[in-house]
Design a protein around this motif. Sequence first.
Motif, mmCIF file in Angstrom:
data_model
loop_
_atom_site.group_PDB
_atom_site.id
_atom_site.type_symbol
_atom_site.label_atom_id
_atom_site.label_comp_id
_atom_site.label_asym_id
_atom_site.label_seq_id
_atom_site.Cartn_x
_atom_site.Cartn_y
_atom_site.Cartn_z
ATOM 1 N N ILE A 11 -114.910 87.496 25.264
ATOM 2 C CA ILE A 11 -114.675 88.925 25.472
ATOM 3 C C ILE A 11 -115.526 89.684 24.457
ATOM 4 C CG2 ILE A 11 -112.964 90.790 25.514
ATOM 5 C CD1 ILE A 11 -110.870 88.729 26.369
ATOM 6 N N ILE A 16 -113.082 83.421 23.118
ATOM 7 C CA ILE A 16 -111.615 83.455 23.020
ATOM 8 C C ILE A 16 -111.046 82.104 23.457
ATOM 9 C CG2 ILE A 16 -109.510 84.651 23.775
ATOM 10 C CD1 ILE A 16 -111.299 86.599 22.370
ATOM 11 N N ASN A 36 -99.654 82.545 17.578
ATOM 12 C CA ASN A 36 -100.103 83.879 17.989
ATOM 13 C C ASN A 36 -101.619 83.927 17.968
ATOM 14 O OD1 ASN A 36 -97.523 84.990 18.213
ATOM 15 N ND2 ASN A 36 -97.461 85.473 16.028
ATOM 16 N N GLY A 37 -102.188 84.477 19.020
ATOM 17 C CA GLY A 37 -103.640 84.637 19.054
ATOM 18 C C GLY A 37 -104.392 83.382 19.464
ATOM 19 N N ALA A 38 -103.679 82.306 19.827
ATOM 20 C CA ALA A 38 -104.344 81.045 20.183
ATOM 21 C C ALA A 38 -105.115 81.152 21.498
ATOM 22 C CB ALA A 38 -103.308 79.923 20.290
ATOM 23 N N GLY A 39 -104.679 82.076 22.357
ATOM 24 C CA GLY A 39 -105.351 82.236 23.649
ATOM 25 C C GLY A 39 -104.453 81.949 24.844
ATOM 26 N N LYS A 40 -103.150 81.901 24.624
ATOM 27 C CA LYS A 40 -102.205 81.582 25.708
ATOM 28 C C LYS A 40 -102.275 82.610 26.832
ATOM 29 C CE LYS A 40 -98.632 81.760 22.917
ATOM 30 N NZ LYS A 40 -99.351 82.099 21.663
ATOM 31 N N SER A 41 -102.171 83.890 26.468
ATOM 32 C CA SER A 41 -102.183 84.931 27.501
ATOM 33 C C SER A 41 -103.525 84.970 28.210
ATOM 34 C CB SER A 41 -101.889 86.308 26.891
ATOM 35 O OG SER A 41 -100.563 86.347 26.416
ATOM 36 N N THR A 42 -104.596 84.761 27.458
ATOM 37 C CA THR A 42 -105.931 84.767 28.066
ATOM 38 C C THR A 42 -106.042 83.635 29.081
ATOM 39 O OG1 THR A 42 -106.819 85.684 26.020
ATOM 40 C CG2 THR A 42 -108.416 84.748 27.565
HETATM 41 P P1 ADP Z 1 -101.858 84.600 22.579
HETATM 42 O O1 ADP Z 1 -101.320 85.008 23.905
HETATM 43 O O2 ADP Z 1 -101.899 83.111 22.378
HETATM 44 O O3 ADP Z 1 -101.150 85.255 21.436
HETATM 45 P P2 ADP Z 1 -104.236 86.015 23.438
HETATM 46 O O4 ADP Z 1 -104.750 85.248 24.599
HETATM 47 O O5 ADP Z 1 -103.504 87.279 23.724
HETATM 48 O O6 ADP Z 1 -103.390 85.053 22.495
HETATM 49 O O7 ADP Z 1 -105.448 86.374 22.496
HETATM 50 C C1 ADP Z 1 -106.333 85.390 21.969
HETATM 51 C C2 ADP Z 1 -107.351 86.060 21.100
HETATM 52 O O8 ADP Z 1 -108.196 86.857 21.889
HETATM 53 C C3 ADP Z 1 -106.753 86.973 20.051
HETATM 54 O O9 ADP Z 1 -107.505 86.845 18.871
HETATM 55 C C4 ADP Z 1 -106.936 88.341 20.644
HETATM 56 O O10 ADP Z 1 -107.063 89.304 19.647
HETATM 57 C C5 ADP Z 1 -108.211 88.181 21.440
HETATM 58 N N1 ADP Z 1 -108.264 89.066 22.613
HETATM 59 C C6 ADP Z 1 -107.450 88.996 23.692
HETATM 60 N N2 ADP Z 1 -107.764 89.959 24.581
HETATM 61 C C7 ADP Z 1 -108.793 90.635 24.052
HETATM 62 C C8 ADP Z 1 -109.582 91.755 24.487
HETATM 63 N N3 ADP Z 1 -109.366 92.356 25.663
HETATM 64 N N4 ADP Z 1 -110.569 92.180 23.668
HETATM 65 C C9 ADP Z 1 -110.795 91.574 22.487
HETATM 66 N N5 ADP Z 1 -110.111 90.524 22.040
HETATM 67 C C10 ADP Z 1 -109.115 90.056 22.792
#
Ligand code: ADP
Length: 255
Positions: A11, A16, A36-42
């Motif tokens: 991104i 990510i 937190n921030g590992a990339g689960k939601s992504t």
């Molecule tokens: P999790 O769900 O495991 O907490 P995320 O998938 O939300 O993690 O995010 C993984 C990393 O990607 C984090 O460092 C987050 O800040 C970054 N990130 C997620 N979405 C975006 C975005 N749209 N723009 C920039 N960085 C992003």
Amino acid sequence: MLEARGVQVSIGGTPILAGANLTVRRGQLVALVGPNGAGKSTLARAVAGLQKTCGGSICWQGVDVRRLRGRRLARLRAFVPQRSRVPDGVRVRDAVMIGRSPHIGPFRGASRSDHEAVARAMARTGVGDLAGRLLNTLSGGEFQRVQIAVALAQEAPALLADEPTAHLDLGASAAAAVLLRRLADDGLAVLLVVHDLALAAAVADQVVVIDHGRTVAEGDAEAVLDRGRLAAVWDVDAQLETRDGRTALHVEWLP
Ligand code: ADP
Ligand code: MG
């Protein structure tokens, strides 16, 4: 049902995901865990077809997710996002009907079978009594169950839920976990993104650990969430214990 291998996402030029794997079969509940921030939601968004990838492969029933759009995708998987905006003035039964949109043709109203699917989804999630309530008057636990009802009304064979138990109290978390477990037992492929490791170990058939955008382990909870991995990934001295059907995470809080 779902097979993701070596998934990469960048991104704004920042990597990510850099090699994330995930497999979910029908009738299986897979817990996706990681700090937190590992990339689960992504990863959840990528497999749902909501996030562009730049490497690896994501297949639904053998079909590349990039070839699936709109209704075809919606009939394969329902997605419950981590943060969803609560619109004003929308009642529960109308929100659940939104889940039917992939089945309702343009310029057509909801049919009897759509109303039946909505009623089934509300009954399954125990929100029937809330049908006339406005969404923004619900408790956290009630709202989460409504979100799952919206997803179920879609009648897709896979359900992806991103942290559905975040912000819920213990009882409401357990209720949501039991509901997802039963949905898997009934044959759905369920992906549960969750940060509560004891909950993941209690309800999941398989646990997938993601750290710094990579899948670092996949398998049974006991095998995957051992003391070494809890230390390496979460930087904590902790041990998972399952006894008499109860799962606990024993943590050394004050080393
Ligand atoms: P999790 O769900 O495991 O907490 P995320 O998938 O939300 O993690 O995010 C993984 C990393 O990607 C984090 O460092 C987050 O800040 C970054 N990130 C997620 N979405 C975006 C975005 N749209 N723009 C920039 N960085 C992003
Ligand atoms: Mg997240």
